[in-house]
Scaffold this motif. Structure first.
Motif, PDB file in Angstrom:
ATOM      1  N   PHE A  84      11.208   2.275  10.533  1.00 56.01           N
ATOM      2  CA  PHE A  84      11.714   2.176   9.160  1.00 56.01           C
ATOM      3  C   PHE A  84      12.027   0.731   8.770  1.00 56.01           C
ATOM      4  O   PHE A  84      12.002   0.398   7.581  1.00 56.01           O
ATOM      5  N   GLN A  85      12.295  -0.135   9.724  1.00 54.85           N
ATOM      6  CA  GLN A  85      12.424  -1.559   9.419  1.00 54.85           C
ATOM      7  C   GLN A  85      11.091  -2.114   8.917  1.00 54.85           C
ATOM      8  O   GLN A  85      11.041  -2.886   7.947  1.00 54.85           O
ATOM      9  N   VAL A  86      10.002  -1.719   9.582  1.00 60.50           N
ATOM     10  CA  VAL A  86       8.677  -2.156   9.154  1.00 60.50           C
ATOM     11  C   VAL A  86       8.344  -1.570   7.784  1.00 60.50           C
ATOM     12  O   VAL A  86       7.767  -2.243   6.923  1.00 60.50           O
ATOM     13  N   VAL A  87       8.717  -0.297   7.565  1.00 58.52           N
ATOM     14  CA  VAL A  87       8.484   0.334   6.260  1.00 58.52           C
ATOM     15  C   VAL A  87       9.188  -0.457   5.161  1.00 58.52           C
ATOM     16  O   VAL A  87       8.621  -0.705   4.086  1.00 58.52           O
ATOM     17  N   TYR A  88      10.407  -0.869   5.432  1.00 59.14           N
ATOM     18  CA  TYR A  88      11.192  -1.622   4.443  1.00 59.14           C
ATOM     19  C   TYR A  88      10.458  -2.889   4.007  1.00 59.14           C
ATOM     20  O   TYR A  88      10.298  -3.163   2.814  1.00 59.14           O
ATOM     21  N   GLY A  89       9.984  -3.665   4.986  1.00 62.09           N
ATOM     22  CA  GLY A  89       9.265  -4.894   4.645  1.00 62.09           C
ATOM     23  C   GLY A  89       7.922  -4.628   3.993  1.00 62.09           C
ATOM     24  O   GLY A  89       7.519  -5.328   3.055  1.00 62.09           O
ATOM     25  N   ALA A  90       7.213  -3.599   4.462  1.00 63.56           N
ATOM     26  CA  ALA A  90       5.881  -3.307   3.934  1.00 63.56           C
ATOM     27  C   ALA A  90       5.939  -2.850   2.483  1.00 63.56           C
ATOM     28  O   ALA A  90       5.073  -3.210   1.674  1.00 63.56           O
ATOM     29  N   VAL A  91       6.940  -2.050   2.142  1.00 67.85           N
ATOM     30  CA  VAL A  91       7.068  -1.573   0.758  1.00 67.85           C
ATOM     31  C   VAL A  91       7.289  -2.751  -0.183  1.00 67.85           C
ATOM     32  O   VAL A  91       6.723  -2.808  -1.275  1.00 67.85           O
ATOM     33  N   ILE A  92       8.088  -3.722   0.236  1.00 68.50           N
ATOM     34  CA  ILE A  92       8.359  -4.895  -0.599  1.00 68.50           C
ATOM     35  C   ILE A  92       7.089  -5.707  -0.816  1.00 68.50           C
ATOM     36  O   ILE A  92       6.735  -6.057  -1.953  1.00 68.50           O
ATOM     37  N   THR A  93       6.364  -6.035   0.262  1.00 70.35           N
ATOM     38  CA  THR A  93       5.149  -6.844   0.122  1.00 70.35           C
ATOM     39  C   THR A  93       4.055  -6.089  -0.612  1.00 70.35           C
ATOM     40  O   THR A  93       3.290  -6.680  -1.384  1.00 70.35           O
ATOM     41  N   ASN A  94       3.984  -4.768  -0.397  1.00 66.27           N
ATOM     42  CA  ASN A  94       2.968  -3.955  -1.053  1.00 66.27           C
ATOM     43  C   ASN A  94       3.122  -4.010  -2.570  1.00 66.27           C
ATOM     44  O   ASN A  94       2.170  -4.333  -3.308  1.00 66.27           O
ATOM     45  N   ASN A  95       4.302  -3.707  -3.061  1.00 65.38           N
ATOM     46  CA  ASN A  95       4.517  -3.681  -4.507  1.00 65.38           C
ATOM     47  C   ASN A  95       4.437  -5.071  -5.120  1.00 65.38           C
ATOM     48  O   ASN A  95       3.945  -5.234  -6.241  1.00 65.38           O
ATOM     49  N   LEU A 239      -0.251   7.828   2.762  1.00 61.37           N
ATOM     50  CA  LEU A 239       0.271   6.948   1.720  1.00 61.37           C
ATOM     51  C   LEU A 239       0.024   5.488   2.070  1.00 61.37           C
ATOM     52  O   LEU A 239      -0.357   4.685   1.207  1.00 61.37           O
ATOM     53  N   ILE A 240       0.214   5.126   3.319  1.00 63.09           N
ATOM     54  CA  ILE A 240      -0.017   3.752   3.743  1.00 63.09           C
ATOM     55  C   ILE A 240      -1.485   3.388   3.606  1.00 63.09           C
ATOM     56  O   ILE A 240      -1.829   2.274   3.174  1.00 63.09           O
ATOM     57  N   PHE A 241      -2.377   4.319   3.926  1.00 63.41           N
ATOM     58  CA  PHE A 241      -3.818   4.051   3.806  1.00 63.41           C
ATOM     59  C   PHE A 241      -4.190   3.755   2.356  1.00 63.41           C
ATOM     60  O   PHE A 241      -4.858   2.750   2.061  1.00 63.41           O
ATOM     61  N   TRP A 242      -3.776   4.618   1.425  1.00 64.52           N
ATOM     62  CA  TRP A 242      -4.175   4.425   0.028  1.00 64.52           C
ATOM     63  C   TRP A 242      -3.468   3.230  -0.588  1.00 64.52           C
ATOM     64  O   TRP A 242      -4.028   2.566  -1.477  1.00 64.52           O
ATOM     65  N   SER A 243      -2.275   2.914  -0.139  1.00 65.27           N
ATOM     66  CA  SER A 243      -1.605   1.698  -0.616  1.00 65.27           C
ATOM     67  C   SER A 243      -2.373   0.457  -0.168  1.00 65.27           C
ATOM     68  O   SER A 243      -2.571  -0.489  -0.951  1.00 65.27           O
TER      69      SER A 243
END
Length: 306
Positions: A84-95, A239-243
């Motif tokens: 979930f730490q990685v998810v936190y950073g990935a969501v920020i960079t993704n958007n 979700l990660i794939f399509w993002s």
């Protein structure tokens, strides 16, 4: 931890798609920098977006290392926390990368279009894309208070934004802007009188732009499956794939309209009519009306990337 098969395939796809995006950006820089010599803010935005996509690709590797593709019941609490730490950073960079891609395309529109109403709408969309980007950035950073509560489930005094509502709003804003950017040039380009090969070039760009909108819809569809689940480390892979696909395909498509000068330099017959190919100046492109006027006049250097 061993990589799950789903995770391996996802990471391979991520690396391949980033490589395609990097190649498109490199060709764009050659076209606009070496041939037209008109590098500007739109190009710096797309470079920054590519760097964020690289960070996202690396994050996918960390995702896979720390449990993505595995059942959450098979993971330790430490592995879940790191996930979930990685998810936190990935969501920020993704958007953030999606927002910068939109701004880059809109800045390119300002280089291309001279009609006042198109430029006014473009400025409005730039403001909206910036505001939406700031909203998603800040809401992702402050998703939970304290911030560490996003990945540390032992914190009892936590306040977090409602999960489905947050991602539905983000996805809806992203999808609305995608369609607005896609359809903005159509009223101007549709009535233009152009050689059929140049029309085919333009229509191909818009078909690919529509493909980005389709990916946004698919990502929206998988929000339910990925968020409203008791097994996020397994179902979240969709979700990660399509993002990941949306980011890299958007970068490629944002670069395609700028590659015309490079294509004209390397393969002039692809963009010229048979009559122009037989003229005394075989490398000269036909002179269609500009994108803002029905009159026939030479294309400016800035216009030639269309």
């Amino acid at each position: 931890m061993e990589w799950a098969d789903h995770g391996k395939r996802l990471f391979i796809w991520a690396v391949v798609m980033w490589a395609l995006a990097a190649a498109a950006v490199m060709l764009r820089l050659i076209s606009r920098g070496r041939i037209l010599r008109v590098l500007g803010p739109t190009d710096w935005f797309i470079i920054l977006t590519l760097l964020l996509s690289l960070i996202n690709t690396i994050a996918i590797g960390f995702h896979v290392v720390h449990g993505l593709g595995h059942r959450i019941a098979d993971l330790s609490w430490d592995e879940i926390r790191v996930f979930f730490q990685v998810v936190y950073g990935a969501v920020i960079t993704n958007n953030l990368s999606l927002s910068l891609t939109k701004i880059s395309v809109l800045l390119l529109f300002l280089d291309i279009f001279v009609l006042s109403w198109v430029r006014r709408v473009t400025y409005i969309l730039i403001v909206l894309a910036t505001l939406c980007g700031l909203f998603t950035l800040l809401s992702n950073i402050l998703y939970c208070l304290p911030v560490s509560a996003f990945w540390d489930f032992t914190i009892l005094d936590r306040r977090c934004i409602a999960v489905p509502f947050k991602y539905y709003v983000d996805a809806a804003l992203n999808l609305t802007l995608d369609f607005a950017i896609l359809f903005l040039p159509l009223p101007v380009i549709w009535p233009m009188t152009l050689p059929w090969r140049q029309k085919l070039w333009l229509y191909s760009v818009f078909v690919l732009g529509f493909f980005v909108c389709v990916i946004s819809v698919l990502r929206f569809h998988f929000i339910d499956k990925s968020l409203l689940t008791s097994d996020p480390t397994y179902t979240g892979i969709y979700l990660i794939f399509w993002s990941m696909m949306e980011i890299n395909v958007a970068i490629v498509i944002a670069c395609i309209p700028t590659l015309k000068p490079l294509v004209a330099r390397l393969c002039p017959r692809l963009l010229t009519t048979p009559r122009s190919c037989e003229s005394d100046e075989p490398n000269e492109l036909p002179q269609p009306p500009t994108i803002s006027s029905p009159r026939r006049q030479p294309l400016s250097p800035e216009m030639q990337h269309l």
